[in-house]
Design a protein around this motif. Structure first.
Motif, PDB file in Angstrom:
ATOM      1  N   GLU A 326       6.848   4.567   1.724  1.00 43.31           N
ATOM      2  CA  GLU A 326       5.822   4.654   2.756  1.00 43.31           C
ATOM      3  C   GLU A 326       4.755   5.648   2.293  1.00 43.31           C
ATOM      4  N   ILE A 327       3.610   5.639   3.000  1.00 46.75           N
ATOM      5  CA  ILE A 327       2.566   6.605   2.679  1.00 46.75           C
ATOM      6  C   ILE A 327       3.026   8.034   2.940  1.00 46.75           C
ATOM      7  N   THR A 328       4.070   8.131   3.745  1.00 40.12           N
ATOM      8  CA  THR A 328       4.638   9.453   4.039  1.00 40.12           C
ATOM      9  C   THR A 328       5.606   9.901   2.954  1.00 40.12           C
ATOM     10  N   GLY A 329       5.929   8.994   2.020  1.00 41.22           N
ATOM     11  CA  GLY A 329       6.890   9.321   0.967  1.00 41.22           C
ATOM     12  C   GLY A 329       8.285   8.802   1.233  1.00 41.22           C
ATOM     13  N   ALA A 330       8.530   8.241   2.425  1.00 41.22           N
ATOM     14  CA  ALA A 330       9.852   7.717   2.761  1.00 41.22           C
ATOM     15  C   ALA A 330      10.118   6.428   1.982  1.00 41.22           C
ATOM     16  N   ALA A 331      11.361   6.297   1.519  1.00 45.30           N
ATOM     17  CA  ALA A 331      11.748   5.097   0.759  1.00 45.30           C
ATOM     18  C   ALA A 331      11.700   3.867   1.656  1.00 45.30           C
ATOM     19  N   MET A 332      11.286   2.739   1.080  1.00 44.41           N
ATOM     20  CA  MET A 332      11.212   1.477   1.822  1.00 44.41           C
ATOM     21  C   MET A 332      12.324   0.547   1.350  1.00 44.41           C
ATOM     22  N   GLU A 333      13.280   0.351   2.205  1.00 54.97           N
ATOM     23  CA  GLU A 333      14.397  -0.552   1.921  1.00 54.97           C
ATOM     24  C   GLU A 333      14.071  -1.952   2.436  1.00 54.97           C
ATOM     25  N   GLY A 334      14.581  -2.973   1.717  1.00 58.11           N
ATOM     26  CA  GLY A 334      14.476  -4.336   2.211  1.00 58.11           C
ATOM     27  C   GLY A 334      13.156  -5.024   1.941  1.00 58.11           C
ATOM     28  N   VAL A 335      12.355  -4.504   1.031  1.00 55.77           N
ATOM     29  CA  VAL A 335      11.110  -5.182   0.665  1.00 55.77           C
ATOM     30  C   VAL A 335      11.443  -6.342  -0.280  1.00 55.77           C
ATOM     31  N   ASN A 336      10.906  -7.523   0.003  1.00 57.77           N
ATOM     32  CA  ASN A 336      11.126  -8.674  -0.889  1.00 57.77           C
ATOM     33  C   ASN A 336      10.211  -8.551  -2.097  1.00 57.77           C
ATOM     34  N   VAL A 337      10.809  -8.691  -3.296  1.00 61.69           N
ATOM     35  CA  VAL A 337      10.054  -8.590  -4.546  1.00 61.69           C
ATOM     36  C   VAL A 337      10.220  -9.917  -5.289  1.00 61.69           C
ATOM     37  N   THR A 338       9.116 -10.590  -5.592  1.00 60.39           N
ATOM     38  CA  THR A 338       9.181 -11.847  -6.344  1.00 60.39           C
ATOM     39  C   THR A 338       8.293 -11.749  -7.581  1.00 60.39           C
ATOM     40  N   LEU A 339       8.672 -12.538  -8.582  1.00 59.96           N
ATOM     41  CA  LEU A 339       7.933 -12.574  -9.842  1.00 59.96           C
ATOM     42  C   LEU A 339       7.376 -13.980 -10.043  1.00 59.96           C
ATOM     43  N   LEU A 405      -4.827   2.335   9.844  1.00 65.83           N
ATOM     44  CA  LEU A 405      -6.080   2.454   9.113  1.00 65.83           C
ATOM     45  C   LEU A 405      -6.332   3.872   8.624  1.00 65.83           C
ATOM     46  N   ASN A 406      -5.770   4.847   9.303  1.00 62.56           N
ATOM     47  CA  ASN A 406      -5.998   6.236   8.897  1.00 62.56           C
ATOM     48  C   ASN A 406      -4.886   6.790   8.001  1.00 62.56           C
ATOM     49  N   ASP A 407      -3.978   5.895   7.558  1.00 60.52           N
ATOM     50  CA  ASP A 407      -2.950   6.222   6.554  1.00 60.52           C
ATOM     51  C   ASP A 407      -2.088   7.432   6.944  1.00 60.52           C
ATOM     52  N   ASN A 408      -1.656   7.452   8.205  1.00 66.36           N
ATOM     53  CA  ASN A 408      -0.760   8.539   8.609  1.00 66.36           C
ATOM     54  C   ASN A 408       0.655   8.044   8.868  1.00 66.36           C
ATOM     55  N   GLY A 409       0.885   6.757   8.592  1.00 65.97           N
ATOM     56  CA  GLY A 409       2.211   6.191   8.760  1.00 65.97           C
ATOM     57  C   GLY A 409       2.475   5.668  10.148  1.00 65.97           C
ATOM     58  N   ILE A 410       1.507   5.742  11.060  1.00 65.85           N
ATOM     59  CA  ILE A 410       1.676   5.269  12.423  1.00 65.85           C
ATOM     60  C   ILE A 410       0.682   4.142  12.655  1.00 65.85           C
ATOM     61  N   SER A 411       1.154   3.064  13.216  1.00 67.02           N
ATOM     62  CA  SER A 411       0.309   1.897  13.432  1.00 67.02           C
ATOM     63  C   SER A 411      -0.329   1.934  14.811  1.00 67.02           C
ATOM     64  N   ALA A 414      -4.514   6.349  18.137  1.00 74.60           N
ATOM     65  CA  ALA A 414      -5.883   6.533  18.616  1.00 74.60           C
ATOM     66  C   ALA A 414      -6.886   6.543  17.472  1.00 74.60           C
ATOM     67  N   GLY A 415      -6.479   7.122  16.342  1.00 74.14           N
ATOM     68  CA  GLY A 415      -7.379   7.150  15.188  1.00 74.14           C
ATOM     69  C   GLY A 415      -7.647   5.748  14.648  1.00 74.14           C
ATOM     70  N   ASP A 416      -6.601   4.920  14.610  1.00 77.41           N
ATOM     71  CA  ASP A 416      -6.758   3.549  14.116  1.00 77.41           C
ATOM     72  C   ASP A 416      -7.670   2.746  15.036  1.00 77.41           C
ATOM     73  N   VAL A 417      -7.499   2.935  16.360  1.00 71.22           N
ATOM     74  CA  VAL A 417      -8.347   2.218  17.314  1.00 71.22           C
ATOM     75  C   VAL A 417      -9.802   2.624  17.124  1.00 71.22           C
TER      76      VAL A 417
END
Length: 462
Positions: A326-339, A405-411, A414-417
């Motif tokens: 994540e943008i916060t540095g948290a690991a992202m589990e379960g992301v699908n990766v294809t080649l 949109l403001n890359d703080n890890g929260i969707s 108020a900032g995004d709006v």
């Protein structure tokens, strides 16, 4: 009266004598013959041996248990070195022959088994003349038959004959060949199939109507699973092949003259489909032996060509790995990766990130690819990567959460709006993250509405 009686006696005497003659003199029977006997035109190469069959056509008034003939030829051009039995005389005694300055006399007799004599109506070869070719290129010689004798059997052994079919022998150019035939070095990956063309370069002294070769290889590394037609032989018969412990024998054949390989032809004659068995780094020779290039009728002479040998190498796979956070540095589990390949949407390999966000694609062949990352609530990402054999490429990615949109890890906070509203009235420049409704227009009314509804938990941005 006496004179009349004398005339009657003389007449009766003549009749009796004639009757006696026809009674005690055998009727003359037809002697053996045939429509013809002889040879067709032939050709061969200096210092080669050429088999020329002597054929008899439609035997009549037989059966024929023996025959003799002379064949006249120029012994500075050709010379009989052997006479073999023909198709009609396989059970007869071995032919006898004697060479002379004018040619050769040939005699052959049956084995005393009546049914082995040549019967009426039969057609085929009676002997096969093995000529040694002495002359130079372009020399010719007649092959004229004379003193043809066809014998009938017991009790009279009468001798007949048959019209001769004469031929001409021409000393031709060299045997079929080519600059070379073989394969280039090749490589592949364990548990894959690799097509390797067998190429012939610059056919000479053709045309060539069939090709045979052996290819030696280490079948613990590679083994042939199929043989396909090459670019030069799309109209030939399907290639035949047989695997052995030392490699594979391949045979290809054409029965239509215009499809034969013509002089100057260059290209693939077959494609060898190899199954790669060996491990990374293993190698195998691909060596050609017993190469045979056959010309067509009437002599079907066999030539050859130099071998072009190759080496097959089992390549190490490349590796693409990395970590998604994540943008916060948290690991992202379960992301699908294809080649996928650069020029295709076909998925070649797939995996998912583990609990630490790590992924590993370990059987990547040398090429250019897209690595694609997808997860609900996040924007899809595709990264272009080029990998060499044995190379490890690391791709670390930070996916953007939809609505953040403001890359703080929260969707949709108020900032995004605020940012979505400002972009909608051109107070800031939007990027692709501002297209929430995926219509290709950034920060339009639909995008503003979706952001506002997500901010009050009326929808979830997936």
């Amino acid at each position: 009266m006496k004179k009349g009686r004398n005339g009657l006696v003389i007449g009766l005497t003549i009749l009796i004598t004639a009757a006696a003659f026809w009674t005690f003199t055998p009727l003359a029977l037809a002697v053996p013959t045939a429509t013809n006997i002889g040879v067709a035109d032939a050709h061969g190469y200096t210092d080669a041996h050429v088999l020329v069959p002597v054929n008899i056509t439609n035997v009549q008034d037989g059966p024929v248990p023996s025959l003799i003939f002379d064949i006249l030829y120029d012994n500075s051009v050709i010379n009989v070195s052997e006479v073999q039995k023909g198709a009609l005389t396989l059970n007869w005694d071995t032919p006898a022959y004697c060479n002379h300055e004018w040619g050769t006399r040939v005699a052959i007799v049956y084995d005393s088994v009546d049914e082995h004599a040549i019967q009426n109506g039969e057609t085929g070869s009676v002997v096969v003349l093995n000529f040694s070719v002495i002359g130079e290129l372009g020399d010719t010689s007649v092959m004229n038959l004379s003193s043809i004798q066809l014998a009938e059997g017991a009790p009279d052994y009468q001798i007949g004959t048959a019209p001769a079919i004469n031929g001409t022998f021409t000393v031709a150019s060299a045997l079929p060949t080519a600059t070379n035939i073989g394969v280039a070095d090749a490589n592949g990956y364990t548990n894959t199939q690799v097509l390797i063309p067998v190429n012939i370069t610059n056919v000479q002294n053709g045309p060539v109507t069939s090709v045979i070769f052996d290819i030696l290889c280490d079948n613990s590394v590679i083994t042939v699973t199929d043989v396909q037609k090459g670019t030069l032989i799309p109209n030939w018969d399907t290639p035949a092949y047989c695997n052995h412990e030392w490699g594979t024998r391949v045979t290809i054949y054409d029965s239509i003259d215009e499809y034969a390989l013509q002089n100057g032809a260059t290209g693939s004659v077959v494609l060898l489909n190899f199954n790669v068995i060996g491990e990374s780094g293993a190698t195998s020779v691909m060596n050609f032996t017993d190469i045979q290039l056959a010309e067509g009728a009437p002599n079907f002479q066999i030539g050859t060509a130099p071998a072009k040998n190759g080496t097959f190498t089992v390549l190490p796979y490349g590796i693409i790995n990395g970590q998604l956070t994540e943008i916060t540095g948290a690991a992202m589990e379960g992301v699908n990766v294809t080649l996928t390949a650069n020029d295709s949407s076909v998925v070649l390999e797939t995996t998912t990130t583990n609990e630490t966000g790590y992924f590993n694609l370990s059987t990547v062949e040398a090429a250019g690819y897209y690595v694609n990352f997808t997860k609900l609530r996040y924007w899809d990402i595709s990264t272009r990567v080029t990998v060499q054999s044995g190379e490890t490429k690391t791709v670390n990615v930070v996916p953007s959460r939809k609505g953040d949109l403001n890359d703080n890890g929260i969707s949709a906070d108020a900032g995004d709006v605020t940012m979505m509203l400002r972009a909608s009235v051109y107070k800031l420049t939007p990027d692709e993250r501002y297209d929430l409704n995926n219509n290709g227009r950034l920060a339009d009314a639909g995008d503003v509405t979706m952001m506002l509804r997500a901010s009050v938990y009326m929808i979830e941005l997936l």
